[in-house]
Design an enzyme around this catalytic site. Structure first.
Site, short mmCIF file in Angstrom:
data_model
loop_
_atom_site.label_atom_id
_atom_site.label_comp_id
_atom_site.label_asym_id
_atom_site.label_seq_id
_atom_site.Cartn_x
_atom_site.Cartn_y
_atom_site.Cartn_z
N GLN A 172 0.74 -0.75 0.20
CA GLN A 172 -0.54 0.34 0.19
C GLN A 172 0.90 1.36 -0.03
OE1 GLN A 172 -2.64 -1.54 3.52
NE2 GLN A 172 -3.76 -0.46 2.27
N HIS A 221 -1.49 -5.21 -12.69
CA HIS A 221 -0.37 -4.67 -14.54
C HIS A 221 -1.77 -5.46 -14.77
CE1 HIS A 221 4.20 -4.36 -12.09
NE2 HIS A 221 3.16 -3.56 -12.36
N ASP A 235 2.60 0.45 -8.33
CA ASP A 235 3.58 0.45 -8.77
C ASP A 235 4.96 1.77 -7.77
OD1 ASP A 235 2.84 -1.25 -10.17
OD2 ASP A 235 3.10 -0.23 -12.49
N ARG A 284 3.65 0.87 12.86
CA ARG A 284 3.56 -1.29 12.67
C ARG A 284 3.97 -1.28 10.95
NH1 ARG A 284 -2.07 -4.15 11.11
NH2 ARG A 284 -1.41 -6.06 10.14
N HIS A 332 0.94 -9.27 4.38
CA HIS A 332 -0.24 -8.46 4.28
C HIS A 332 -0.47 -8.42 3.22
CE1 HIS A 332 -2.15 -5.04 6.19
NE2 HIS A 332 -2.92 -4.90 5.36
N ASN A 372 -1.64 -10.65 8.85
CA ASN A 372 -2.86 -9.77 8.98
C ASN A 372 -4.35 -10.07 7.91
OD1 ASN A 372 -3.70 -6.39 9.18
ND2 ASN A 372 -3.61 -6.83 7.33
N GLU A 373 -4.93 -10.31 8.74
CA GLU A 373 -6.34 -10.74 8.49
C GLU A 373 -6.81 -11.47 7.79
OE1 GLU A 373 -8.48 -6.81 7.08
OE2 GLU A 373 -8.14 -6.38 8.61
N ASN A 401 -7.86 -5.87 14.32
CA ASN A 401 -7.89 -4.66 13.31
C ASN A 401 -9.76 -4.69 13.65
OD1 ASN A 401 -6.22 -4.63 12.62
ND2 ASN A 401 -6.22 -5.39 10.76
N TYR A 427 -13.26 -1.78 12.58
CA TYR A 427 -13.46 -0.48 12.18
C TYR A 427 -15.01 -0.28 12.37
CZ TYR A 427 -9.28 -0.59 9.28
OH TYR A 427 -7.92 -0.56 9.19
N GLU A 446 -5.52 -1.74 13.93
CA GLU A 446 -5.69 -1.50 13.34
C GLU A 446 -7.11 -0.51 14.00
OE1 GLU A 446 -6.05 -1.94 9.27
OE2 GLU A 446 -4.16 -3.38 9.46
C1 PNW Z 1 -7.78 -3.23 6.59
N1 PNW Z 1 -13.99 -5.08 6.06
O1 PNW Z 1 -8.24 -4.27 5.76
C2 PNW Z 1 -6.47 -3.73 5.84
O2 PNW Z 1 -5.80 -3.99 6.81
C3 PNW Z 1 -5.12 -2.71 5.16
O3 PNW Z 1 -4.85 -2.96 4.70
C4 PNW Z 1 -7.00 -1.33 4.40
O4 PNW Z 1 -6.04 -0.47 4.00
C5 PNW Z 1 -7.61 -1.26 5.55
O5 PNW Z 1 -8.41 -2.13 6.53
C6 PNW Z 1 -9.21 0.01 4.78
O6 PNW Z 1 -9.99 -1.00 4.15
C7 PNW Z 1 -9.75 -4.42 5.78
O7 PNW Z 1 -14.80 -5.28 5.84
C8 PNW Z 1 -10.76 -5.08 5.15
O8 PNW Z 1 -14.78 -4.31 7.35
C9 PNW Z 1 -12.13 -4.94 5.31
C10 PNW Z 1 -12.91 -5.04 6.00
C11 PNW Z 1 -12.37 -4.24 7.18
C12 PNW Z 1 -10.83 -3.92 7.20
#
Ligand code: PNW
Length: 509
Positions: A46, A66, A79, A104, A149, A193-194, A334, A336, A403
């Site tokens: 990223q 690509h 890229d 991180r 990741h 990661n995830e 993580n 959200y 996160e």
């Molecule tokens: C994370 N959801 O992914 C990732 O670890 C990061 O790379 C990403 O940029 C960031 O969150 C923001 O999207 C997620 O569906 C993917 O809730 C999906 C979810 C949450 C986080």
């Protein structure tokens, strides 16, 4: 005041108690407990760019973007991204401006091992990460490294990627090289990661590379192999490096909170969480190990009814159950957002598939404040509920929030992001007050970056990145000033109004 009103309104909407026990008066500033570390997070694909610099070879994101540029919303790729391969000193300067305790970031497997295997170690790749680590340590910022990741070597993908059980060894070999080179200076390690996003989105759907979309099979094979690979890396660190270096190693999962729509929906809400994050946490953090019982039963029953010879969910051997159980020093989280869930199973799911196996329906309330990302709504009470559930389910593990963050379409005045961070930190402090063992909190993200299928259209950064400038100039948003103040004062001041008149570096760093 606004904060309390909103928190309570949301809680009421979810029919949760808002009786003043967990919701305190938010007039005065709120202290941050001693010892809680603050950081920010990013990931290699990223931000780094340098996709073929100095010997690096293609990973699945290079390959996919690509081959098919408009797989992303803006037809852009990683890229160059933030050019952190060249701009890493500026990245560390931003960490110093914010006063971060830790940062991180993740490693690019093909930058370190261009053949995917340890037959050839790419010195330029090692040098890049050494430079970054040393620059951080010079200013007292702890590195926290994620080994994986999402940027799998394309060659390994062509051999089946995470569905091939041999990946357990491929990942172990990579992990050992990494520990050998960086273990003397890095004390915080995250293997993956995830897993859900890797396995479900990449193998059971089309929303992440490699877009395999082999539903109801590939995501489950991936889950099993990934857990064993994780456990292997954990044991390698424990057996070969821990005594010498004394660090800690764990895994990071993404977890939503699922709130039952009515009392009758609490079973499906529990099962949804068992499928989504219990799938990965139960094998590691529960007393019994293995996949969650309800998940094994559901998939076995469906598979039998669908005339398969055996469950589509692979079984762990007894040895594998033992290997995976307990294989994390901490739970990386993580988080959200939140969903509501009910028992009404719709017929839009393919058969077989993860969602058909699970059943029920998930959705978000129109009343919740929306971010730029379609899936992201602000529900801080969900964070509190999730932390409470994890504390009760898994015997109060040490949790690192690896996160948490909010997306916009850009702009320096990001009051919505500030509001999100303050209310989520508040919810986290409520959980800590009630005994949750939370050691660290990382904002996603230090700066805007390549947001996977969304390209650069959704921005998560504390710093805005100008993608038109060759240096990818980084400018602090209002939220960066607020986060800095929280870290410096070690308290949340609900009335803090930053003057956005230039960032300075804290003397402490
Ligand atoms: C994370 N959801 O992914 C990732 O670890 C990061 O790379 C990403 O940029 C960031 O969150 C923001 O999207 C997620 O569906 C993917 O809730 C999906 C979810 C949450 C986080």
């Amino acid at each position: 005041m606004l904060q309390i009103a909103k928190y309570c309104a949301l809680s009421a909407l979810l029919a949760l108690a808002c009786n003043g026990k967990t919701i305190q008066d938010r007039h005065g500033p709120r202290k941050i407990p001693d010892g809680l570390m603050f950081g920010a997070a990013t990931a290699s694909y990223q931000i780094e760019g340098g996709w073929d610099a100095d010997g690096k070879t293609e990973n699945i994101w290079d390959y996919m973007t690509h081959k098919n540029p408009c797989v992303t919303d803006d037809c852009l790729n990683g890229d160059i991204a933030n050019d952190s391969y060249n701009q890493y000193k500026r990245d560390v300067e931003m960490m110093r401006e914010l006063g971060l305790d830790f940062y991180r970031f993740s490693l690019s497997w093909t930058r370190i091992l261009p053949s995917s295997f340890p037959d050839k170690i790419n010195e330029a790749g090692i040098q890049y990460y050494n430079n970054l680590i040393d620059e951080m340590l010079r200013y007292n910022i702890e590195p926290m490294i994620t080994l994986y990741h999402w940027d799998l070597p394309q060659k390994l993908q062509e051999m089946g990627g995470w569905t091939n059980p041999h990946i357990v060894n491929w990942f172990a070999d990579y992990a050992r090289v990494v520990f050998e080179h960086f273990g003397d200076r890095v004390k915080y390690w995250i293997t993956m990661n995830e897993p859900r996003e890797i396995c479900y989105q990449g193998y059971g759907d089309v929303t992440k590379a490699p877009k395999l979309n082999i539903k109801g099979f590939a995501e489950y094979l991936c889950a099993k192999n990934l857990l064993v690979a994780h456990a292997n890396a954990y044991h390698i660190y424990n057996n070969e490096f821990k005594a010498k270096f004394g660090g800690v190693i764990g895994i990071t999962v993404s977890a939503h909170w699922y709130e039952p729509e009515t009392e009758n929906d609490s079973e499906i809400a529990d099962q949804t969480m068992q499928f989504e994050w219990g799938q990965y946490l139960h094998p590691i953090f529960s007393e019994s190990g293995d996949f969650p019982v309800s998940m094994k039963e559901k998939i076995a029953t469906k598979s039998a009814a669908q005339s398969f010879a055996r469950s589509r969910l692979p079984e762990f051997t007894a040895d594998e159950v033992a290997l995976v159980k307990g294989s994390s020093d901490f739970l990386g989280l993580n988080h959200y957002t939140t969903y509501l869930v009910n028992n009404k199973t719709s017929d839009i799911n393919s058969v077989p598939s993860y969602y058909d196996d699970l059943g029920g329906t998930r959705y978000q309330s129109e009343d919740w404040k929306a971010a730029a990302s379609i899936w992201l709504k602000e529900v801080p009470s969900g964070f509190y509920n999730l932390l409470t559930r994890l504390r009760n389910l898994y015997n109060n593990p040490t949790i690192m929030i690896t996160e948490n963050g909010f997306s916009t379409r850009g702009g320096l005045e990001d009051d919505d992001r500030i509001d999100y961070y303050v209310s989520y930190l508040d919810a986290m402090l409520d959980a800590i007050d009630e005994g949750s063992n939370i050691a660290a909190y990382a904002a996603w993200s230090l700066m805007d970056n390549f947001e996977w299928m969304r390209g650069y259209t959704e921005r998560f950064g504390l710093y805005e990145v100008d993608y038109k400038s060759p240096q990818r100039t980084r400018t602090p948003r209002k939220s960066a000033y607020v986060y800095k103040q929280i870290i410096r004062a070690r308290e949340i001041d609900y009335h803090y109004k930053p003057q956005m008149t230039g960032m300075t570096i804290d003397t402490r760093k």
